[in-house]
Design an enzyme around this catalytic site. Structure first.
Site, PDB file in Angstrom:
ATOM      1  N   ASP A 190       0.809  -1.220   0.000  1.00  0.00           N
ATOM      2  CA  ASP A 190       0.000   0.000   0.000  1.00  0.00           C
ATOM      3  C   ASP A 190       0.845   1.274   0.000  1.00  0.00           C
ATOM      4  OD1 ASP A 190      -2.146  -1.867   0.499  1.00  0.00           O
ATOM      5  OD2 ASP A 190      -1.648  -1.769   2.622  1.00  0.00           O
ATOM      6  N   GLU A 201     -11.746   0.106  -3.071  1.00  0.00           N
ATOM      7  CA  GLU A 201     -10.852   0.638  -2.035  1.00  0.00           C
ATOM      8  C   GLU A 201      -9.653   1.323  -2.682  1.00  0.00           C
ATOM      9  OE1 GLU A 201      -9.639  -2.723   0.282  1.00  0.00           O
ATOM     10  OE2 GLU A 201      -8.825  -3.774  -1.429  1.00  0.00           O
TER      11      GLU A 201
END
Length: 364
Positions: free
Chosen positions: A54, A264
């Protein structure tokens, strides 16, 4: 940050070599796949001493800083809630240039440093304003509800000191902070399934089992939230709004449109006066982009930035460095396990007409 393992990826990548197992929402076991004809990757992991995912990349004072999740093997079985993503701290990565030496800096923040936190310190982002660096992070509170917190430091690598409470009115995961050209800051956030976004569909948190799915197939899809930050960088200055993503006909994307709708991993950037809202489709494992004329949207879907990578989950950042665009992302080259990922970077081509050339992480 968390994506459900899906049979769709097998169809996307074709003949496959299996490397890791997981559970679908229906409970059947599936496996992470890599096309047997695509065994080489276009880029290598930035670091190998720890597992990272991420990546939120920024250029501060001419140097590149990456704010990733820190994956660990907690020994927790995989499930749709993402309990096996049991991260406990952050390390900031830094480098002078793309392709240069990458430094893994000391621990910047831990769950134990956050007074209100319970568990699962997921994907962060950072911002800089008036001599202070701000670290934004999602973590479950002591009631196991994801909230977004903020911590600050005089150094881009920390250590960061967390505020005693989460940001008021915050919820879900994946905060991404964008500074517009007028100096205003906006946060984009939200993630479905394990990220709990669907539990806030009525603007109140719904307990486990009462509101845990994506919605009805022919209704507008659940989507990310956007909110303007206050001048102190520690609060919302307004109520969060929906990030509306439209199709080519100007209609909101529907729940059943798994190849295009938001799941997301929001990231916002601006190019030639145009706002690019980029995100992960989650259960179809693509990074996509939509463009608009305002940081609030609406945004019109334009295409795919990154095709599915090894390891199901997809979360990214896009940064211009010395006049060139780069995509920071992750896969599972080092471990072959969906919860032990590694961050990477590759050049990104944005054409003069504003379209983005799709990246495939496998060398053909």
């Amino acid at each position: 940050m968390f994506k459900n393992s899906s049979l769709i990826i097998a169809a996307l990548l074709g003949a496959a070599v299996y490397s890791a197992t997981g559970q679908t929402k229906g409970g059947s076991t599936v496996k992470s796949v890599v096309d047997s004809k695509k065994t080489k990757f276009i880029s290598k992991p930035l670091v190998t001493s720890i597992y990272t995912a991420d990546p939120s990349a920024h250029v501060f004072n001419g140097k590149i800083y990456i704010y990733p999740s820190h994956d660990i093997d907690a020994g927790i079985p995989e499930n749709d809630n993402g309990d096996h993503f049991a991260m406990r701290d952050f390390h900031v990565l830094s480098m002078d240039r793309v392709g240069g030496k990458v430094t893994v800096n000391p621990v910047a923040l831990t769950v134990k440093d956050i007074p209100w936190a319970g568990r699962q310190l997921w994907a962060p982002d950072a911002a800089y304003e008036k001599g202070t660096y701000y670290l934004y992070f999602p973590v479950k509170d002591k009631s196991d509800v994801f909230r977004i917190g903020v911590a600050s430091s005089k150094s881009p690598t920390g250590p960061f000191k967390a505020e005693p409470q989460p940001i008021k009115s915050s919820f879900s995961i994946d905060p991404a902070v964008f500074k517009d050209t007028d100096g205003s800051y906006y946060m984009y956030f939200g993630g479905i399934w394990g990220g709990q976004l669907q539990r806030w569909a009525t603007r109140r948190y719904e307990a486990e089992g009462s509101k845990t799915d994506l919605g009805k197939p022919d209704e507008p899809a659940l989507t990310a939230k956007v909110v303007k930050l206050s001048k102190n960088m520690k609060e919302f200055s307004e109520a969060p709004r929906n990030v509306v993503i439209l199709d080519a006909a100007g209609k909101p994307l529907l729940t059943k449109d798994h190849d295009h709708r938001f799941f997301e991993g929001s990231w916002m950037f601006k190019n030639n006066g145009k706002y690019y809202f980029t995100y992960s489709t989650g259960d179809t494992h693509m990074l996509c982009y939509a463009t608009g004329t305002s940081p609030y949207g609406p945004f019109t879907y334009k295409g795919v930035i990154l095709n599915p990578v090894q390891g199901w989950t997809t979360h990214h950042s896009i940064v211009q460095i010395k006049g060139k665009w780069y995509l920071f992302y992750h896969d599972t080259e080092l471990s072959g396990k969906t919860w032990l990922r590694n961050v990477k970077v590759t050049p990104l081509t944005i054409h003069p007409d504003g379209t983005i050339e799709t990246v495939d992480e496998f060398v053909k």
